[in-house]
Design an enzyme around this catalytic site. Structure first.
Site, PDB file in Angstrom:
ATOM      1  N   GLU A 196      -4.084 -18.414 -20.980  1.00 25.57           N
ATOM      2  CA  GLU A 196      -4.534 -19.505 -19.914  1.00 25.57           C
ATOM      3  C   GLU A 196      -5.377 -20.533 -20.441  1.00 25.57           C
ATOM      4  OE1 GLU A 196      -6.225 -19.324 -15.581  1.00 25.57           O
ATOM      5  OE2 GLU A 196      -7.068 -18.135 -17.020  1.00 25.57           O
ATOM      6  N   GLY A 220      -6.023  -2.558   0.024  1.00 29.02           N
ATOM      7  CA  GLY A 220      -5.435  -1.380  -0.188  1.00 29.02           C
ATOM      8  C   GLY A 220      -3.960  -1.202  -0.818  1.00 29.02           C
ATOM      9  N   ASN A 224       0.753  -1.216   0.115  1.00 31.82           N
ATOM     10  CA  ASN A 224      -0.115   0.041  -0.071  1.00 31.82           C
ATOM     11  C   ASN A 224       0.631   1.163  -0.053  1.00 31.82           C
ATOM     12  OD1 ASN A 224      -1.737   1.858   0.257  1.00 31.82           O
ATOM     13  ND2 ASN A 224      -2.885   1.088   2.143  1.00 31.82           N
ATOM     14  N   ASP A 260      -6.476 -14.185 -19.886  1.00 30.92           N
ATOM     15  CA  ASP A 260      -7.157 -14.823 -18.896  1.00 30.92           C
ATOM     16  C   ASP A 260      -8.184 -15.972 -19.705  1.00 30.92           C
ATOM     17  OD1 ASP A 260      -8.261 -15.258 -16.211  1.00 30.92           O
ATOM     18  OD2 ASP A 260     -10.081 -14.359 -17.021  1.00 30.92           O
TER      19      ASP A 260
END
Length: 651
Positions: A395, A198, A173, A366
């Site tokens: 993939e 975060g 973060n 993907d």
């Protein structure tokens, strides 16, 4: 004077949109100050309510928002979205930029505008005007930019690299101020495994030195485009805006800065592209351009069967094939219909836009096999036509090498299908690597399973271009898969850094991050220690790490940096001997160097009869373990330590 002017303005623009009124105001800027123009615009809104002035025209989206000159294809298709925008006629008056065709669809809120950018066009700005009754109603600024002087895609990723896979929300973060953004639905909740924690782009930038020092030369980020979903938005695979970085990660400029700062360190940035689906929170979801923008549109949720075998099965019924390709992953991930030519163009251009905008080095795709097959050919060809040297890895999550090999460029396919995909994720190797190290030794199990992986390479057009990996963001950590056996971990990582292919390592693997007792993805993708202010443990500094974690990190640092500087491992020949009694030996060599790798999986040391390897050892006199550089004279019989993988330079 303002009242007199406004009376004339109201008469002249009666029946026109508010944007048209604003355009007239701008043409009289010498008569009206900016403050007065603002006041008059407010008055115009009030007048429109009583005088029936049409204020419906507004461009909500125009994508792509910019483009480049000197692209190999001169064609550009603009998606224009706004209430009743199809009632207007777009016009471009710019140097060597022409509108070829204006395409309307059933939804009046969309136009698809075909533009030709002629050869010799210089970078410049111009307006796209939208006319009604030959008058400009909207004037939208547009820019054609100069292309990158040097393109990272020309080098791309290859067997010379080690890829570091990072889930941005879980790495570091760097800017707590963007943890929560008012216009985005999901709030930060670091205590929830599936919540947003975060991590952001600034956090990655802050730790590029660490990534470089470890020996990684490419970074693959899970998607960072906007995911404005109610929950489980951190992973990035439910895009709600394909052209905007999620504000909780940063913005487009910061993404570009990450690529630039990484390149200064010799590190490329790989984009994770999702062609199969968008998120249900996407801005177009409740105002789709066409009736076939989604597959199974308007029906009760129809999920995919995930039967990738159906595309190849000679006995499969069409219903199974269609359900695989057209079914949705989950109700919040609408399945995109790439057979729609406008959507196909949109996805292709979006990919090209990001490559050029951020000067990216490569692409990971993907769920590669799920979109329409013909579209995948079109998409890969268009991208590689524009960037001939770019590497793209798809993939295809199958442990069957025949199915994985089908998608790689140059494959001898059973149905004549032609692919332009350079690389595929090697799931068969990942699967058998774990089994080889955890199964008992027999004539066909244990290390023999690892041997079988390479024996199947005849199926691939280019096995050296496959991306190999110990684990990824969708499966248990390799340390967990190996039952937290550190010696087996070292064997696995040594093998992956010395065999054929392009290694990819998931963040935290180098410090033995694990997920004992659960397969929850939120736990698998847990926070990298030290990435948050106040963390008691830090993988970046070593604070609080166990002695074994520190040993693992140093082992990985040495191994990957050695690999980075050893071209023979990148592109050299590979030959191996069939495993015997828990020992597996293979060689990597070229005209300059030769390396011998010995894996002894046994719980005790073993004696190697070196005569067995004379075919590849030749007249060599010594072996030098590359991680400690202490030469050993080659003898008739040599002892190999228990549960080790040792890399020797042959001299």
């Amino acid at each position: 004077m303002q009242k007199t002017f406004f009376n004339k303005l109201a008469t002249k623009t009666a029946g026109k949109s508010l944007t048209a009124i604003a355009a007239v105001l701008l043409t009289h800027s010498s008569l009206v100050s900016a403050a007065a123009a603002s006041e008059l615009a407010s008055t115009a809104v009030a007048a429109s309510k009583t005088d029936n002035v049409n204020v419906s025209y507004q461009i909500k989206h125009l994508e792509p928002s910019s483009w480049w000159v000197d692209m190999k294809s001169p064609a550009l298709q603009l998606l224009v979205h706004g209430d009743n925008i199809s009632e207007l006629t777009p016009q471009i008056k710019a140097d060597k930029v022409v509108i070829k065709q204006i395409n309307k669809v059933a939804n009046p809120n969309y136009l698809f505008v075909d533009v030709i950018i002629r050869e010799g066009t210089k970078p410049h700005r111009f307006n796209i005007d939208f006319l009604q009754d030959n008058e400009v109603v909207i004037s939208h600024p547009y820019q054609l930019k100069a292309r990158n002087k040097t393109s990272a895609a020309d080098i791309s990723f290859s067997a010379k690299d080690v890829i570091y896979l990072v889930t941005p929300d879980r790495f570091a973060n760097g800017n707590p101020n963007n943890d929560q953004v008012p216009q985005l639905l999901e709030r930060k909740n670091r205590t929830a495994p599936g919540g947003r924690h975060g991590g952001d782009l600034q956090g990655i930038i802050n730790h590029l030195n660490y990534i470089e020092d470890m020996g990684y030369t490419q970074i693959w980020l899970n998607p960072v485009v906007e995911n404005n979903q109610q929950e489980y938005s951190y992973h990035g695979y439910s895009a709600t805006d394909f052209y905007q970085i999620d504000a909780r990660f940063g913005d487009n400029a910061l993404y570009k800065k990450l690529a630039t700062e990484a390149q200064k360190r010799g590190i490329g940035l790989i984009i994770d592209v999702v062609l199969n689906h968008s998120g249900s929170g996407h801005w177009w979801h409740n105002d789709l351009p066409t009736e076939d923008w989604y597959n199974n549109q308007g029906k009760v949720y129809v999920g995919t069967n995930h039967k990738r075998e159906a595309l190849h099965d000679p006995y499969a019924v069409n219903a199974d094939k269609q359900l695989f390709s057209d079914g949705w992953f989950v109700p919040t991930m609408p399945d995109l219909n790439q057979r729609n030519s406008y959507l196909a163009n949109y996805l292709i251009q979006n990919t090209l836009w990001w490559i050029e905008y951020a000067n990216l080095s490569g692409i990971r795709v993907d769920t590669y096999s799920y979109p329409d097959k013909a579209f995948l050919t079109q998409w890969t060809k268009r991208v590689t036509d524009e960037y001939p040297n770019i590497n793209i890895v798809g993939e295809e999550w199958s442990t069957n090498p025949a199915i994985v090999a089908y998608w790689q460029k140059g494959a001898n396919t059973h149905d004549g299908y032609q692919s332009y995909l350079p690389s595929v994720m090697d799931f068969p190797m990942q699967d058998l690597l774990v089994k080889a190290l955890t199964n008992k030794e027999s004539w066909n199990t244990g290390l023999n399973q690892l041997y079988q992986v390479l024996a199947n390479d005849f199926l691939y057009a280019a096995p050296e271009d496959l991306v190999i990996f110990p684990d990824n963001h969708d499966m248990s950590r390799i340390f967990t898969q190996l039952n937290e056996d550190y010696e087996l971990f070292k064997i696995a990582m040594t093998y992956l850094m010395t065999t054929r292919g392009i290694p990819q390592v998931f963040y935290g693997t180098e410090i033995l991050m694990a997920n004992p007792g659960t397969t929850n993805h939120g736990v698998i993708r847990t926070d990298f220690p030290g990435g948050w202010q106040g963390d008691d443990v830090s993988g970046f500094t070593g604070k609080g790490l166990t002695s074994t974690q520190k040993k693992a990190q140093e082992f990985m640092r040495k191994l990957m940096n050695w690999r980075k500087n050893t071209p023979t491992i990148h592109h050299g020949e590979l030959r191996h001997y069939a495993p015997e009694s828990g020992v597996y030996v293979y060689f990597r060599y070229d005209e300059l160097n030769k390396y011998m790798v010995v894996i002894n999986k046994n719980a005790s040391e073993v004696t190697l009869a070196m005569e067995k390897y004379s075919e590849l050892l030749g007249k060599a006199k010594s072996l030098i373990p590359v991680l400690n550089n202490k030469p050993i004279a080659i003898q008739e019989n040599m002892l190999m330590p228990a549960k080790t993988a040792t890399i020797f330079q042959v001299r």
